[in-house]
Design an enzyme around this catalytic site. Structure first.
Site, short mmCIF file in Angstrom:
data_model
loop_
_atom_site.label_atom_id
_atom_site.label_comp_id
_atom_site.label_asym_id
_atom_site.label_seq_id
_atom_site.Cartn_x
_atom_site.Cartn_y
_atom_site.Cartn_z
N GLU A 33 0.86 -1.20 0.00
CA GLU A 33 0.00 0.00 0.00
C GLU A 33 0.89 1.24 0.00
O GLU A 33 1.80 1.35 0.81
CB GLU A 33 -0.93 -0.02 1.22
CG GLU A 33 -1.70 1.26 1.48
CD GLU A 33 -2.60 1.71 0.32
OE1 GLU A 33 -3.44 0.90 -0.11
OE2 GLU A 33 -2.42 2.85 -0.17
N GLY A 38 -6.85 0.92 4.16
CA GLY A 38 -8.26 1.30 4.15
C GLY A 38 -8.67 1.96 2.85
O GLY A 38 -9.86 2.04 2.53
N CYS A 41 -12.06 4.39 0.46
CA CYS A 41 -13.26 4.17 1.27
C CYS A 41 -13.09 4.70 2.68
O CYS A 41 -13.84 5.53 3.16
CB CYS A 41 -13.57 2.67 1.32
SG CYS A 41 -14.64 2.19 2.67
N ALA A 181 -24.45 14.77 -10.17
CA ALA A 181 -25.48 14.44 -9.17
C ALA A 181 -25.49 12.96 -8.85
O ALA A 181 -26.53 12.38 -8.59
CB ALA A 181 -26.84 14.92 -9.64
N GLU A 203 -26.07 18.74 -13.31
CA GLU A 203 -26.07 17.35 -13.80
C GLU A 203 -26.39 17.34 -15.29
O GLU A 203 -27.31 18.01 -15.73
CB GLU A 203 -27.11 16.53 -13.00
CG GLU A 203 -27.39 15.14 -13.55
CD GLU A 203 -26.17 14.24 -13.62
OE1 GLU A 203 -25.41 14.18 -12.64
OE2 GLU A 203 -25.97 13.59 -14.67
N GLY A 270 -17.60 11.20 -11.60
CA GLY A 270 -17.20 9.82 -11.85
C GLY A 270 -15.77 9.54 -11.47
O GLY A 270 -15.08 10.40 -10.93
N ALA A 319 -17.44 -0.20 -2.21
CA ALA A 319 -16.53 -0.89 -1.30
C ALA A 319 -16.97 -2.32 -1.04
O ALA A 319 -16.16 -3.25 -1.08
CB ALA A 319 -16.47 -0.12 0.02
N HIS A 444 -43.11 -4.18 14.76
CA HIS A 444 -43.83 -2.92 14.85
C HIS A 444 -43.47 -2.23 16.14
O HIS A 444 -43.43 -2.88 17.18
CB HIS A 444 -45.34 -3.17 14.80
CG HIS A 444 -46.13 -1.92 14.96
ND1 HIS A 444 -46.29 -1.03 13.92
CD2 HIS A 444 -46.77 -1.40 16.03
CE1 HIS A 444 -47.03 -0.02 14.35
NE2 HIS A 444 -47.34 -0.21 15.63
#
Lengths: 465, 408
Positions: A33, A38, A41, A181, A203, A270, A319, A444
């Site tokens: 890494e 981690g 994420c 968006a 958007e 994106g 993730a 409930h």
């Protein structure tokens, strides 16, 4: 010492899970890494934004305390965004430490640095130059935010998600424009609005959260409108220029050109895969047309000893999908049966206010796939717990096929619904039909009753509406 | 679905065989029981029968290869079928000759696709709610559906529907529909097809013969009337026949046996479980009365009424329709005088029961009218011979002519 059964490249929710699982399964495992364990994420995505979202929720609640008969001097309410940001970093730091100890506990050797492939069975760690040999590798290098070209990202007021998480000041009246968006842009918009900023979302597609069911998007638009969050749909940004301390954006809204100014800009349009500088070509790893690492059904790349998981595969950049792929890739390496994923049936969550969660096909997707679609919807306003909590916005919508009441998709919008999607994902994974869901006794009062009611609506009629 | 054709164990001491000649090539048809190759075994060079029916898709063991019993010789299935998973299974098992070993790099042999699990015939079939609904709707017996993963899912049902069912191929080559004259076309699928393939399997694999006995039902009718005066449930003749058969099967245990699939052993079955053929909307079903020897006719009548209801309502629980060791088919109510029934594989016999008809018979040199009924036993001649079968069916007749004997 530098020979392994498996080397995992990348320590995100794909990579670290693969490493732990492989080690538990008895493989001598290493993980490389370059930054913090981690991945995005934990450090720059899912987790710190959830910390900020919690602060935003507390602030919203405090601001409307009078609704609950609690009188506060509104002038005394001070929202310190820097404190929220600090808390979000602390949360990330805490969880990163947790991963570190999990690595140690499971005897995964962690190399800090960048991996540079020599071939399909060995790699060099940079900058130390250490060479490691291995039987198998798993690529879990993840992704980074897409930077729309033509924008000066050296300007401190222009951010991608990572910079947005380093932002320490948001105050009443700040003007922030968010491009995109999708989940990331929408979450920041929701948080910053709670802190009093004037947010405008831009958007290109005709809806907010354009990948969600159209009804969910419309409900979200209604909710943003009510909160005073501006949005411009079917709108493109033509140019961004600095003007003093402000930013000037030229936008094209359905063919109409307009100029808007703001203090800050978030580009959340994106992601792109991290495939550069790893030496993939040296192992004969091919990329898809879209530039992601090409994998087969068992997540094997074009190099027979190397597998790839997570965002870099371009399947579904979430993730939990990466973590699930991690287990599958380890199974493939161990020649155990590999679970085949239906990526449409992976749960998806957006932590705006209200929250959005979904699994399976949207109504439009189901219709376009040729199903004889039947829809059951139940609004939160008819759910007892929601009324008691004063969280009556939103609904549960079940998309089913008429023949067997097969569940094709479940869509939620409302408070805390991200905690409910697991049930729906289980129902789909276990192949429950709407009749089966309707028969499951739900507690409930709980918001989860709305799932059962929506299932009743598919079968015949909901009880409480 | 493609299957492995394995080296059968055709002699007690046979452990393996070396292929000396193949009588079929890839692309040829083989039929269960027909000679497909020659192999040198512990005894001699012997003809080896196929243990599958279908088209040879791939010959795995070449001439000169030594193959252990129950290890693969060839892959048999339907032309054009994908056999990759079977090939992977073979190479995974390590029993494959060199020719088949994949070109995989040692570090990364291909991972097997999700394993195909075959469940035990007695075990509960794990199934998803959706798959269960689909199977019921399509008339598919879940016991026949192979599944990958932990239970039968929608995908498995769809695969089952698409895959050609394991039917013994008929010698008629032309399968195209006649050009004209068809009034209605009905799909040959689901229950219809399962029945068809089982009946064909029975007739093709079992050398069978049939024996008929006429039974004077006078006392049986009286006995049943008396039972029904005492019992709280109506006891039918079928339960009485089951009880009589059970008693006879205790005396003639070879009739309660089965020939192993590989044809090397005969299994005498512990329990006497009697299937009774029932007509339903879906076609012929055979609910099974379990452990008949241990039960009285009243208990059997209760069991049977539950079984029939569940079968007609398509709500069978596991075991309702499986595990029979002998079967009764009663067409008496249709007025049939006598008939020969097709044996329900893998059982050894089936009793076909005709109508009870008032018939003039000679008793003590006098013509009297008696309620007479013909029973016909079809039996598997591989397991028992005619004399044994004759004693068995005659004994059933005696038991029915004097039902007190059932208790003795």
């Amino acid at each position: 010492m530098n020979k392994f059964d498996l080397i995992v490249i990348g320590g995100g929710p794909g990579g670290y899970v693969a490493a732990i699982y492989a080690a538990q399964k008895g493989l001598k495992t290493a993980l490389v890494e370059k930054a913090d364990l981690g991945g995005v994420c934990l450090n720059w995505g899912c987790i710190p934004t959830k910390a900020l979202a919690k602060n935003a929720e507390v602030l919203r609640t405090v601001k409307e305390a009078d609704k609950y008969g609690i009188t506060l001097n509104t002038n005394s309410i001070k929202a310190d965004y820097a404190a929220a940001q600090k808390r979000s970093r602390e949360v990330s730091g805490k969880l990163t430490m947790g991963i570190k100890s999990l690595m140690k506990k499971n005897k995964v050797t962690v190399f800090k640095g960048e991996a540079n492939l020599i071939n399909g069975a060995s790699l060099k760690i940079m900058p130390t130059g250490e060479i490691l040999e291995t039987k198998n590798m798993i690529l879990a290098t993840g992704s980074h935010a897409f930077r729309i070209p033509g924008i000066d990202y050296s300007n401190p007021n222009i951010m991608t998600s990572k910079e947005a998480l380093q932002l320490t000041e948001v105050k009443e009246g700040d003007q922030i424009v968010v491009i995109g968006a999708g989940a990331i842009g929408m979450e920041f918009s929701s948080i910053w609005d709670s802190y009093g900023a004037e947010v405008t979302v831009i958007e290109m597609l005709p809806h907010l959260l354009p990948n969600e069911d159209a009804d969910v998007s419309k409900e979200m638009e209604k909710s943003f409108k009510k909160r005073g969050i501006k949005y411009k749909l079917e709108t493109k940004v033509s140019s961004v220029a600095a003007e003093g301390s402000k930013l000037k954006l030229v936008i094209d809204e359905k063919g109409k050109t307009e100029t808007i100014t703001c203090d800050r800009l978030l580009v959340s349009a994106g992601i792109r895969p991290n495939v550069e500088g790893i030496g993939l070509e040296k192992a004969g790893i091919k990329l898809t047309d879209r530039g992601y690492v090409q994998v087969d059904d068992n997540l094997k790349t074009t190099c027979p000893s190397i597998y790839a998981i997570g965002d870099v595969t371009g399947k579904l950049a979430l993730a939990h999908v990466a973590s699930a792929q991690a287990l599958a890739a380890v199974h493939a390496i161990l020649k155990e049966p590999v679970k085949q994923f239906d990526y449409a049936n992976m749960p998806r969550c957006t932590y705006t206010y209200p929250e959005v969660a979904s699994v399976g096909l949207t109504e439009d997707q189901a219709k376009n796939s040729g199903y004889d679609v039947k829809v059951g919807t139940f609004p939160m306003v008819a759910n007892g717990k929601s009324v008691a909590m004063n969280e009556t916005g939103g609904f549960v919508k079940i998309v089913a096929d008429s023949k067997y009441n097969e569940i094709l998709g479940v869509h939620f919008i409302g408070a805390h619904v991200t905690e409910l999607i697991s049930a729906a994902a289980s129902y789909i994974d276990l192949e429950f039909t709407a009749d089966d869901i309707a028969q499951v006794v739900h507690p409930h009062p709980s918001v989860s009753e709305a799932i059962m009611e929506a299932a009743h609506a598919v079968v015949g009629h909901a009880i409480h509406i | 679905m493609a299957k492995l054709m394995n080296m059968p164990k055709i002699g007690v001491n046979m452990t393996d065989g070396t292929v000396t000649e193949w009588y079929v090539n890839e692309g040829d048809e083989v039929k269960f029981g027909e000679m497909a190759l020659a192999a040198e075994t512990d005894k001699d060079v012997q003809d080896i029968p196929a243990d599958q029916t279908g088209t040879v898709l791939k010959i795995i063991a070449q001439v000169g290869d030594n193959v252990e019993c129950h290890k693969p010789l060839a892959i048999v299935g339907t032309p054009g079928e994908n056999i990759d998973s079977l090939l992977a299974e073979i190479s995974g098992g390590g029993a494959a000759p060199a020719a088949l070993e994949a070109e995989a790099a040692p570090a990364a042999a291909p991972a097997p696709a999700a394993e195909v699990v075959e469940k035990s015939p007695t075990g509960r079939v794990p199934v998803s709610p959706l798959a269960k609904k689909m199977a019921k709707d399509m008339g598919i017996d879940l016991a026949n559906v192979k599944y990958s993963g932990v239970r039968v899912t929608k995908a498995d049902i769809l695969a089952y529907e698409e895959a050609p069912q394991p039917v013994v191929s008929t010698p008629v080559a032309a399968t195209a529909a006649p050009a004209a004259g068809i009034r209605n076309t009905v799909p040959y699928t689901g229950v219809r097809r399962v029945i068809g393939s089982r009946m064909t399997e029975s007739v093709v694999t079992k050398p069978w013969a049939a024996l008929t006995v006429a039974v004077d039902m006078t006392k049986a009718i009286e006995w049943r009337n008396r039972v029904n005066e005492l019992a709280d449930i109506k006891v039918g003749f079928n339960e009485m026949f089951a009880k009589a058969c059970s008693r006879a099967l205790q005396e003639f245990p070879m009739m309660n046996s089965q020939l192993a699939a590989d044809g090397t052993e005969i299994y005498e079955m512990e329990d006497i479980n009697i299937g009774i053929a029932v007509n339903t909307d879906r076609g012929l079903m055979v609910p099974v009365l379990k452990n008949v020897a241990a039960k009285g006719v009243v208990e059997l009548a209760k069991d049977f009424s539950g079984l029939v209801n569940r079968t007609k309502d398509q709500e069978n629980i596991q075991g309702d329709l499986s595990g029979a060791t002998f079967t009764i088919s009663n067409l008496g109510s249709r007025g049939i005088a006598s008939f020969r029934a097709v044996i329900n594989p893998p059982e050894c016999g089936i009793l076909a029961v005709g109508a009870t008809v008032k018939t003039p018979v000679v008793i003590d040199d006098e013509i009297v009218i008696r309620p007479m009924m013909n029973i016909t036993l079809s039996f598997d001649h591989r397991i028992v011979d005619g004399d044994y079968a004759a004693q068995f069916v005659a004994y059933i007749g005696k038991l029915l002519e004097d039902p007190m004997k059932i208790l003795m």
